[in-house]
Design a protein around this motif. Structure first.
Motif, PDB file in Angstrom:
ATOM      1  N   GLY A 189     105.873  61.688  61.917  1.00  0.00           N
ATOM      2  CA  GLY A 189     105.645  60.700  60.870  1.00  0.00           C
ATOM      3  C   GLY A 189     106.874  60.160  60.169  1.00  0.00           C
ATOM      4  N   ILE A 190     108.071  60.612  60.555  1.00  0.00           N
ATOM      5  CA  ILE A 190     109.301  60.134  59.921  1.00  0.00           C
ATOM      6  C   ILE A 190     109.581  58.694  60.367  1.00  0.00           C
ATOM      7  N   ASP A 191     110.133  57.888  59.457  1.00  0.00           N
ATOM      8  CA  ASP A 191     110.405  56.474  59.755  1.00  0.00           C
ATOM      9  C   ASP A 191     111.726  56.264  60.484  1.00  0.00           C
ATOM     10  N   ILE A 192     112.793  56.916  60.018  1.00  0.00           N
ATOM     11  CA  ILE A 192     114.132  56.651  60.550  1.00  0.00           C
ATOM     12  C   ILE A 192     114.822  57.979  60.877  1.00  0.00           C
ATOM     13  N   VAL A 193     115.364  58.068  62.081  1.00  0.00           N
ATOM     14  CA  VAL A 193     116.049  59.273  62.537  1.00  0.00           C
ATOM     15  C   VAL A 193     117.540  58.957  62.709  1.00  0.00           C
ATOM     16  N   ILE A 194     118.385  59.866  62.217  1.00  0.00           N
ATOM     17  CA  ILE A 194     119.828  59.672  62.252  1.00  0.00           C
ATOM     18  C   ILE A 194     120.487  60.879  62.924  1.00  0.00           C
ATOM     19  N   HIS A 195     121.531  60.615  63.697  1.00  0.00           N
ATOM     20  CA  HIS A 195     122.301  61.687  64.325  1.00  0.00           C
ATOM     21  C   HIS A 195     123.784  61.418  64.181  1.00  0.00           C
ATOM     22  N   SER A 196     124.542  62.493  64.042  1.00  0.00           N
ATOM     23  CA  SER A 196     125.949  62.426  64.379  1.00  0.00           C
ATOM     24  C   SER A 196     125.993  62.667  65.881  1.00  0.00           C
ATOM     25  N   ALA A 197     126.172  61.597  66.648  1.00  0.00           N
ATOM     26  CA  ALA A 197     126.187  61.710  68.103  1.00  0.00           C
ATOM     27  C   ALA A 197     127.453  62.383  68.600  1.00  0.00           C
ATOM     28  N   THR A 198     128.402  62.603  67.700  1.00  0.00           N
ATOM     29  CA  THR A 198     129.587  63.390  67.998  1.00  0.00           C
ATOM     30  C   THR A 198     129.190  64.780  68.478  1.00  0.00           C
ATOM     31  N   LYS A 199     128.066  65.263  67.991  1.00  0.00           N
ATOM     32  CA  LYS A 199     127.674  66.651  68.179  1.00  0.00           C
ATOM     33  C   LYS A 199     126.957  66.871  69.519  1.00  0.00           C
ATOM     34  N   TYR A 200     125.673  67.172  69.507  1.00  0.00           N
ATOM     35  CA  TYR A 200     125.001  67.560  70.753  1.00  0.00           C
ATOM     36  C   TYR A 200     124.912  66.427  71.764  1.00  0.00           C
ATOM     37  N   MET A 201     124.833  65.213  71.313  1.00  0.00           N
ATOM     38  CA  MET A 201     124.770  64.099  72.255  1.00  0.00           C
ATOM     39  C   MET A 201     126.089  63.946  73.009  1.00  0.00           C
ATOM     40  N   GLY A 202     127.200  64.012  72.274  1.00  0.00           N
ATOM     41  CA  GLY A 202     128.516  63.984  72.912  1.00  0.00           C
ATOM     42  C   GLY A 202     128.779  65.286  73.650  1.00  0.00           C
ATOM     43  N   GLY A 203     128.686  66.381  72.916  1.00  0.00           N
ATOM     44  CA  GLY A 203     128.643  67.695  73.511  1.00  0.00           C
ATOM     45  C   GLY A 203     129.934  68.257  74.077  1.00  0.00           C
ATOM     46  N   HIS A 204     131.025  67.493  74.084  1.00  0.00           N
ATOM     47  CA  HIS A 204     132.262  67.972  74.691  1.00  0.00           C
ATOM     48  C   HIS A 204     133.452  67.898  73.737  1.00  0.00           C
ATOM     49  N   SER A 205     133.183  67.681  72.450  1.00  0.00           N
ATOM     50  CA  SER A 205     134.227  67.667  71.418  1.00  0.00           C
ATOM     51  C   SER A 205     135.328  66.657  71.704  1.00  0.00           C
ATOM     52  N   ASP A 206     134.945  65.503  72.282  1.00  0.00           N
ATOM     53  CA  ASP A 206     135.975  64.508  72.612  1.00  0.00           C
ATOM     54  C   ASP A 206     135.615  63.079  72.219  1.00  0.00           C
ATOM     55  N   ILE A 207     134.487  62.878  71.544  1.00  0.00           N
ATOM     56  CA  ILE A 207     134.140  61.537  71.067  1.00  0.00           C
ATOM     57  C   ILE A 207     133.558  61.627  69.656  1.00  0.00           C
ATOM     58  N   CYS A 208     133.601  60.510  68.937  1.00  0.00           N
ATOM     59  CA  CYS A 208     133.040  60.421  67.591  1.00  0.00           C
ATOM     60  C   CYS A 208     132.060  59.256  67.570  1.00  0.00           C
ATOM     61  N   ALA A 209     130.822  59.521  67.161  1.00  0.00           N
ATOM     62  CA  ALA A 209     129.798  58.471  67.192  1.00  0.00           C
ATOM     63  C   ALA A 209     128.624  58.856  66.305  1.00  0.00           C
ATOM     64  N   GLY A 210     127.807  57.867  65.977  1.00  0.00           N
ATOM     65  CA  GLY A 210     126.574  58.090  65.224  1.00  0.00           C
ATOM     66  C   GLY A 210     125.494  57.180  65.748  1.00  0.00           C
ATOM     67  N   VAL A 211     124.249  57.480  65.407  1.00  0.00           N
ATOM     68  CA  VAL A 211     123.144  56.657  65.888  1.00  0.00           C
ATOM     69  C   VAL A 211     122.004  56.667  64.876  1.00  0.00           C
ATOM     70  N   VAL A 212     121.333  55.524  64.759  1.00  0.00           N
ATOM     71  CA  VAL A 212     120.124  55.387  63.945  1.00  0.00           C
ATOM     72  C   VAL A 212     119.022  54.909  64.861  1.00  0.00           C
ATOM     73  N   MET A 213     117.836  55.529  64.774  1.00  0.00           N
ATOM     74  CA  MET A 213     116.687  55.145  65.599  1.00  0.00           C
ATOM     75  C   MET A 213     115.457  54.933  64.721  1.00  0.00           C
ATOM     76  N   ALA A 214     114.687  53.896  65.016  1.00  0.00           N
ATOM     77  CA  ALA A 214     113.493  53.603  64.227  1.00  0.00           C
ATOM     78  C   ALA A 214     112.687  52.514  64.915  1.00  0.00           C
ATOM     79  N   SER A 215     111.683  52.007  64.212  1.00  0.00           N
ATOM     80  CA  SER A 215     110.923  50.863  64.717  1.00  0.00           C
ATOM     81  C   SER A 215     111.825  49.640  64.770  1.00  0.00           C
ATOM     82  N   GLN A 216     111.420  48.644  65.539  1.00  0.00           N
ATOM     83  CA  GLN A 216     112.222  47.426  65.622  1.00  0.00           C
ATOM     84  C   GLN A 216     112.336  46.757  64.258  1.00  0.00           C
ATOM     85  N   GLU A 217     111.272  46.792  63.490  1.00  0.00           N
ATOM     86  CA  GLU A 217     111.296  46.182  62.148  1.00  0.00           C
ATOM     87  C   GLU A 217     112.343  46.840  61.264  1.00  0.00           C
ATOM     88  N   HIS A 218     112.368  48.155  61.253  1.00  0.00           N
ATOM     89  CA  HIS A 218     113.361  48.854  60.433  1.00  0.00           C
ATOM     90  C   HIS A 218     114.773  48.648  60.974  1.00  0.00           C
TER      91      HIS A 218
END
Length: 389
Positions: A189-218
């Motif tokens: 039921g959460i509207d907006i999900v945020i990650h520091s993609a530097t962490k598990y998404m990157g996973g190799h301690s060599d990039i810095c990134a972030g991501v926001v995910m939600a409905s197209q409207e948001h």
């Protein structure tokens, strides 16, 4: 086959791929251009507009992972957090933030919101009732983080989401510690999900990134704010991140397993006063974590006995790296009071229960026997120094 019905490893590997139409390579080609044609084209592409070919492709993968309609990639986790919050808050609004959150998020709130006429409250705890007590007539956002950094508190995601919907309030969650492998908050039921993609998404301690995910409207609102703040990500880093996510599910599951074994070991050690890990049955949020997570994560924290000097302990580690950040394939430890939560006052850290003796432990994918042996030898050396002195 819809994205939500595809297996996690399949989504990680194939969703959002760019086809190499020229040479038929097995991986997505990298488009490094920062300048594209504007006449007679379907899309006027520009890096700051988050619509270069590699940016668009990766956003599709990100959205599929969190079961949302859309996503945007940013230059860091804080760029994602600040842009998302400012997209939905304006002068006169109020936001409720969970007490136990990442230090950078806390610092952003206390150092920036007043400049924009935005008021805020921190909850006294992390229960649904704690959020409800702080809601005001002008509250527009409830912001939570679970498992939290660094004490691994567990918040009832569905409970907070249901409360917000009843009040007509937007919800945002920092899902970094869990990753989409262990938790998909939109399904609760959460509207907006945020990650520091530097962490598990990157996973190799060599990039810095972030991501926001939600409905197209948001996400349309996040985009409007994002193009003004300019926190876009270079296409080379986008390409590296897309590559890294292909192995995320495999990596995180191995880290989950290591963390569970390590937490069990530490909880039985006479040299450790306390262990914070939701996978342990005596963790106060264990049952709730079981109900909303598919794995307990690769992060834990612990407190050494007072007679063991933590700074000396760090120096004696041979395999585990005393290092900032987290979630790489290599195991790392740090002191939150000196790093992730150093911008908080000692008083505010105390309110959260963050002691100087607290050690945050990010489990990698090494053999667990080797990690345990490293901790044991480091503690033994520190003890021998104490006896000698």
């Amino acid at each position: 086959m819809t994205d939500n019905k595809k297996g996690l490893n399949t989504i990680c590997t194939h969703e959002g791929e760019l086809e190499d139409t020229l040479f038929k390579g097995a991986v997505s080609p990298l488009y490094m251009s920062t300048s594209y044609e504007f006449e007679d084209v379907d899309v006027k592409r520009y890096p700051r507009y988050y619509n270069t070919p590699n940016q668009e492709a990766l956003c599709k993968k990100m959205a599929a992972l969190e079961h949302t309609e859309a996503a945007l990639i940013f230059g860091s986790g804080m760029a994602a957090i600040s842009t998302a919050l400012m997209a939905f808050l304006q002068a006169g609004d109020h936001v409720v933030l969970q007490q136990t959150i990442y230090g950078g998020t806390y610092h952003f709130a206390v150092s920036q919101f007043e400049k924009f006429g935005i008021s805020y409250s921190f909850t006294s705890g992390w229960e649904v009732e704690d959020f409800e007590r702080e809601i005001k007539p002008n509250t527009k956002v409830l912001y939570l983080e679970t498992p939290s950094n660094p004490l691994l508190t567990i918040t009832d995601i569905k409970g907070v989401a249901d409360l917000a919907k009843k009040k007509g309030i937007l919800t945002m969650i920092d899902n970094t510690f869990a990753s989409p492998v262990n938790q998909t908050p939109v399904d609760l039921g959460i509207d907006i999900v945020i990650h520091s993609a530097t962490k598990y998404m990157g996973g190799h301690s060599d990039i810095c990134a972030g991501v926001v995910m939600a409905s197209q409207e948001h996400m349309d609102k996040v985009w409007q704010t994002g193009i003004c703040f300019g926190g876009s990500l270079s296409d080379y880093t986008v390409w590296l991140l897309e590559r890294s996510i292909k192995t995320m599910a495999i990596r995180v599951k191995a880290q989950n397993e290591n963390a569970m074994k390590m937490a069990t070991y530490l909880s039985q050690s006479k040299d450790v006063d306390k262990v914070y890990y939701p996978g342990l049955v005596d963790h106060p949020g264990h049952e709730l974590a079981k109900s909303q997570m598919t794995g307990f994560g690769g992060m834990l924290s612990f407190e050494l006995n007072s007679d063991i000097d933590a700074s000396l302990f760090f120096k004696e580690l041979q395999l585990i790296k005393p290092s900032m950040s987290l979630a790489g394939i290599e195991s790392t430890m740090l002191s939150p009071t000196q790093t992730s939560h150093s911008l908080m006052s000692a008083e505010d850290r105390a309110k959260q229960g963050i002691k100087d003796s607290l050690i945050r432990f990010s489990l990698g994918i090494e053999d667990i026997e080797d990690l345990i042996a490293d901790i044991e030898q480091a503690i033994a050396k520190v003890k021998s120094m104490t006896v000698t002195a």
